[in-house]
Scaffold this active site. Structure first.
Site, short mmCIF file in Angstrom:
data_model
loop_
_atom_site.label_atom_id
_atom_site.label_comp_id
_atom_site.label_asym_id
_atom_site.label_seq_id
_atom_site.Cartn_x
_atom_site.Cartn_y
_atom_site.Cartn_z
CG HIS A 193 -1.85 1.20 1.24
ND1 HIS A 193 -3.11 1.14 0.70
CD2 HIS A 193 -1.69 2.46 1.69
CE1 HIS A 193 -3.71 2.32 0.84
NE2 HIS A 193 -2.87 3.14 1.44
CB CYS A 194 2.05 3.34 -2.69
SG CYS A 194 3.18 4.72 -3.00
N PRO A 195 1.45 5.10 0.31
CG PRO A 195 2.87 5.96 1.94
CD PRO A 195 2.61 4.73 1.14
CG ASN A 198 -5.04 8.12 -0.52
OD1 ASN A 198 -4.91 7.50 0.54
ND2 ASN A 198 -6.13 8.81 -0.82
#
Length: 362
Positions: A193-195, A198
């Site tokens: 999950h890449c912040p 998002n």
């Protein structure tokens, strides 16, 4: 005779299709048939049956099972995929756009003051446009969420007697998929999950994520080259920097250096994952359990990432045409299997009818 009527085994791609690597014909492989049409009310006019496919030949499933609701979210009924529950991720994704726009302002200022040729400023702006397009596509695309109606494929049911289930989703969990607590969905072949996006990075948006990294790396390298050349090799009297431009160039250089190092490491990480077939989450788990040496995963074919629509589509932020969607995602659905069964039934009836007619003619 048109090219659409030529049998697949006799069809030859033109020069452009050979150059682009396009090996399929949408007009030939698309099987259009309205199964809900009432044939009794069509005044004796029946729909033309789709052509008979060869054994082992793929077809394009044109049925759209996605939600048409004008709603945002990551739940299955949402019409537009958007993760709005993570405030930190929303801020970081917005910050990406702010930094890119800031760099464009800096390069544009250099172009206006004739510090760099206008053509270089246009090239940099185009690269930023492509990077932001890929960022938007990655953020707003379904990363490969597993629906509640997901079922194992025929090969999975044949080769295994038991299948994994997700404790949170209470549904079938395909191989290499993981449950994301932020998106609250299981994602097929989830990498992480890449912040900054998002969003999760999975089988559904892996291509767009890779393109974003590549275009961002190119933007950083070009920005450092342009700023370094103009700042450190500014020796003529006409080559002057205003106080504002100096500050813009310094901040952009610092940001570009940090971003270049980060994207370089991410590109290496993604490349390693493609070669080994092990995603970031799975790799961390295997390293923690010291089982990396026992890994039997195969490398991910590029056609499972960029599709088979041709090499010219590899560099564009458009959804790939996958050769076998179920195999890439790791699951199928009863609706898709039913459409497949109905197609096979209709084609078998058409084949039987053609054989009977052929016997009578003989």
């Amino acid at each position: 005779m048109g090219s659409d009527n030529v049998p697949q085994n006799q069809w030859q791609p033109n020069c452009l299709q050979q150059t682009c690597g396009c090996r399929y014909r949408p007009s030939y492989e698309k099987l259009e048939y309205d199964y809900s049409k009432d044939e009794t009310s069509s005044a004796g006019k029946h729909q033309p049956l789709p052509r008979i496919r060869q054994r082992g030949e793929y077809y394009i499933d044109s049925f759209n099972a996605e939600s048409w609701a004008c709603t945002f979210g990551t739940h299955e009924e949402a019409g537009i995929w958007m993760n709005s529950g993570d405030q930190a991720g929303s801020i970081m994704a917005t910050l990406v756009w702010v930094l890119f726009i800031y760099s464009v302002i800096t390069v544009t200022a250099l172009t206006v003051t004739e510090g760099i040729p206008p053509i270089l400023g246009m090239i940099y702006t185009f690269l930023v446009f492509m990077a932001l397009s890929c960022h938007a596509k990655t953020s707003l695309s379904d990363p490969g969420s597993v629906p509640k109606c997901a079922v194992p494929m025929e090969a999975q049911r044949r080769d295994s007697t038991s299948h994994s289930m997700c404790g949170q989703c209470q549904t079938f969990k395909p191989p290499f998929s993981h449950h994301c607590r932020i998106c609250n969905r299981c994602v097929s072949r989830m990498d992480h999950h890449c912040p900054w996006m998002n969003n999760c990075v999975g089988a559904g948006n892996f291509k767009h994520f890779i393109l974003f990294l590549v275009y961002t790396w190119m933007c950083n390298a070009m920005a450092l080259t342009l700023l370094g050349w103009n700042y450190f090799f500014c020796v003529s009297e006409e080559c002057t920097f205003t106080v504002l431009l100096v500050q813009l160039a310094r901040i952009t250089s610092i940001l570009s250096t940090g971003s270049l190092l980060f994207t370089s490491s991410m590109i290496m990480n993604v490349t390693y994952g493609i070669i080994t077939g092990i995603g970031t989450i799975d790799r961390l788990k295997k390293k923690a359990m010291d089982t990396m040496i026992d890994s039997e995963e195969e490398s991910i074919p590029l056609k499972d990432i960029f599709g088979i629509a041709g090499y010219h589509t590899w560099f564009l932020p458009i959804d790939p045409v996958l050769e076998d969607y179920d195999r890439v995602m790791g699951y199928s659905t009863p609706q898709r299997l039913l459409r497949e069964e109905m197609k096979e039934k209709i084609l078998a009836e058409a084949d039987h009818k053609n054989r009977v007619i052929g016997r009578h003619e003989f």
